[in-house]
Design an enzyme around this catalytic site. Structure first.
Site, PDB file in Angstrom:
ATOM      1  N   ALA A 163      -6.050  11.892  21.868  1.00 51.88           N
ATOM      2  CA  ALA A 163      -5.873  12.189  23.301  1.00 51.88           C
ATOM      3  C   ALA A 163      -6.406  13.573  23.669  1.00 51.88           C
ATOM      4  O   ALA A 163      -5.667  14.445  24.138  1.00 51.88           O
ATOM      5  CB  ALA A 163      -4.400  12.059  23.694  1.00 51.88           C
ATOM      6  N   ASN A 220      -5.005   8.929   2.154  1.00 50.04           N
ATOM      7  CA  ASN A 220      -5.344   8.333   3.444  1.00 50.04           C
ATOM      8  C   ASN A 220      -5.827   9.355   4.461  1.00 50.04           C
ATOM      9  O   ASN A 220      -6.975   9.316   4.882  1.00 50.04           O
ATOM     10  CB  ASN A 220      -4.150   7.573   4.023  1.00 50.04           C
ATOM     11  CG  ASN A 220      -4.051   6.154   3.517  1.00 50.04           C
ATOM     12  OD1 ASN A 220      -4.938   5.679   2.794  1.00 50.04           O
ATOM     13  ND2 ASN A 220      -2.986   5.469   3.871  1.00 50.04           N
ATOM     14  N   GLU A 221      -4.925  10.252   4.879  1.00 45.67           N
ATOM     15  CA  GLU A 221      -5.297  11.174   5.943  1.00 45.67           C
ATOM     16  C   GLU A 221      -4.350  12.352   6.033  1.00 45.67           C
ATOM     17  O   GLU A 221      -3.246  12.355   5.473  1.00 45.67           O
ATOM     18  CB  GLU A 221      -5.341  10.477   7.311  1.00 45.67           C
ATOM     19  CG  GLU A 221      -3.981  10.154   7.913  1.00 45.67           C
ATOM     20  CD  GLU A 221      -3.407   8.852   7.452  1.00 45.67           C
ATOM     21  OE1 GLU A 221      -2.219   8.852   7.050  1.00 45.67           O
ATOM     22  OE2 GLU A 221      -4.113   7.824   7.482  1.00 45.67           O
ATOM     23  N   ASP A 237      -3.630  16.194  21.942  1.00 48.89           N
ATOM     24  CA  ASP A 237      -2.415  15.949  21.171  1.00 48.89           C
ATOM     25  C   ASP A 237      -2.562  16.373  19.709  1.00 48.89           C
ATOM     26  O   ASP A 237      -1.616  16.840  19.083  1.00 48.89           O
ATOM     27  CB  ASP A 237      -2.048  14.465  21.221  1.00 48.89           C
ATOM     28  CG  ASP A 237      -1.448  14.065  22.558  1.00 48.89           C
ATOM     29  OD1 ASP A 237      -1.251  14.959  23.413  1.00 48.89           O
ATOM     30  OD2 ASP A 237      -1.191  12.860  22.757  1.00 48.89           O
ATOM     31  N   ASP A 248       0.823  -1.211   0.000  1.00 52.70           N
ATOM     32  CA  ASP A 248       0.000   0.000   0.000  1.00 52.70           C
ATOM     33  C   ASP A 248       0.857   1.261   0.000  1.00 52.70           C
ATOM     34  O   ASP A 248       0.495   2.267  -0.604  1.00 52.70           O
ATOM     35  CB  ASP A 248      -0.930  -0.001   1.216  1.00 52.70           C
ATOM     36  CG  ASP A 248      -2.127  -0.926   1.031  1.00 52.70           C
ATOM     37  OD1 ASP A 248      -2.326  -1.431  -0.093  1.00 52.70           O
ATOM     38  OD2 ASP A 248      -2.857  -1.149   2.012  1.00 52.70           O
ATOM     39  N   GLY A 249       1.999   1.211   0.687  1.00 51.01           N
ATOM     40  CA  GLY A 249       2.875   2.370   0.707  1.00 51.01           C
ATOM     41  C   GLY A 249       3.428   2.708  -0.663  1.00 51.01           C
ATOM     42  O   GLY A 249       3.604   3.886  -1.006  1.00 51.01           O
TER      43      GLY A 249
END
Length: 262
Positions: A183, A120-121, A148, A45-46
């Site tokens: 977080a 992805n993100e 965070d 995938d990378g």
């Protein structure tokens, strides 16, 4: 048809890349790394993620297909033993195009504006200390986030970092983005929603850092360090990634095999 083959760089992937190049050339297809109609990635995938960024300026003209030489991936769904079958499909069978949504990220600083696409993100974190940021949705302030950081993912990327943060797995055909917290600080004084948010295509998320900290932004596997940014805007991009499909791609079966395989 013009094609190119990219490799993860290990011996197995490089050997497979050379075989594919030879097979497709024997079929009369033309190798063209500058303007390919089909990008074949060999690795995982990378490797496909990197190919997406390498050809992000020609997404309307380029389709992708992945062969994995390691663990089964969500993007690389062919295995080395199927190379001859895949090559025959590419040379002789019209493929079906499947389009998945992407994330548009616009980073504004005092002296510049950057636009990025993510498969992805995107994440935003502070470098030292907590991130304090306004979270605006569709032009209205939704909350002040303290924690965070935040992860904004595509449906395709919902099985990656987003899942590790407790986000939902979304089918990659849905034109949405998802916001997941890292977080967050929740007590009697500070409060966030505490749950992932899924936004539709016509909604925009605008993050405006409020505290005086250095910011780190990631777009997929790229890290972008900004000493100060004024805002980070995320929405479903106008562009889409195009995958070449030669057979059914059972997404929920892939999820099961990846995370709960018996």
């Amino acid at each position: 048809m013009k094609f190119t083959v990219t490799s993860r760089g290990d011996d197995i992937s490089n050997s497979l890349k050379n075989r594919i190049n030879q097979y497709l050339s024997d079929f009369g297809l033309k190798e063209d790394a500058s303007e390919p109609e089909l990008v074949i990635t060999v690795g995982g995938d990378g490797t496909l993620l990197q190919a997406f960024h390498d050809y992000s300026e020609r997404l309307d003209e380029t389709a992708f297909v992945g062969i994995h030489t390691g663990h089964l991936g969500f993007y690389a769904d062919w295995i080395p033993e199927e190379v001859e079958k895949l090559v025959t499909h590419i040379a002789k069978t019209p493929y079906h195009i499947v389009e998945y949504p992407l994330l548009e990220v616009i980073i504004k600083a005092k002296d510049k504006v950057e636009r990025h696409l993510a498969l992805n993100e995107c994440t935003i974190k502070s470098i030292g200390g907590s991130l304090v940021s306004n979270v605006d949705i569709k032009g209205d302030t939704f909350e002040i986030f303290r924690g965070d950081g935040l992860c904004i993912s595509t449906p395709s990327g919902s099985t990656a970092y987003n899942k590790a943060l407790g986000g939902a797995i979304l089918h990659p055909s849905l034109p949405t983005i998802q916001i997941s917290e890292m977080a967050s600080i929740n007590n009697r004084v500070y409060r966030t929603i505490g749950s992932p948010l899924v936004l539709p295509q016509h909604h925009t998320c605008l993050l405006k850092p409020l505290n005086d900290v250095d910011i780190q932004v990631t777009v997929d596997h790229y890290t972008l360090e900004h000493r100060r940014i004024t805002s980070l805007q995320c929405r479903v991009a106008d562009e889409k990634i195009r995958f070449a499909r030669f057979r059914p791609f059972p997404f929920w079966k892939r999820v099961k095999e990846s995370f709960i395989r018996e």
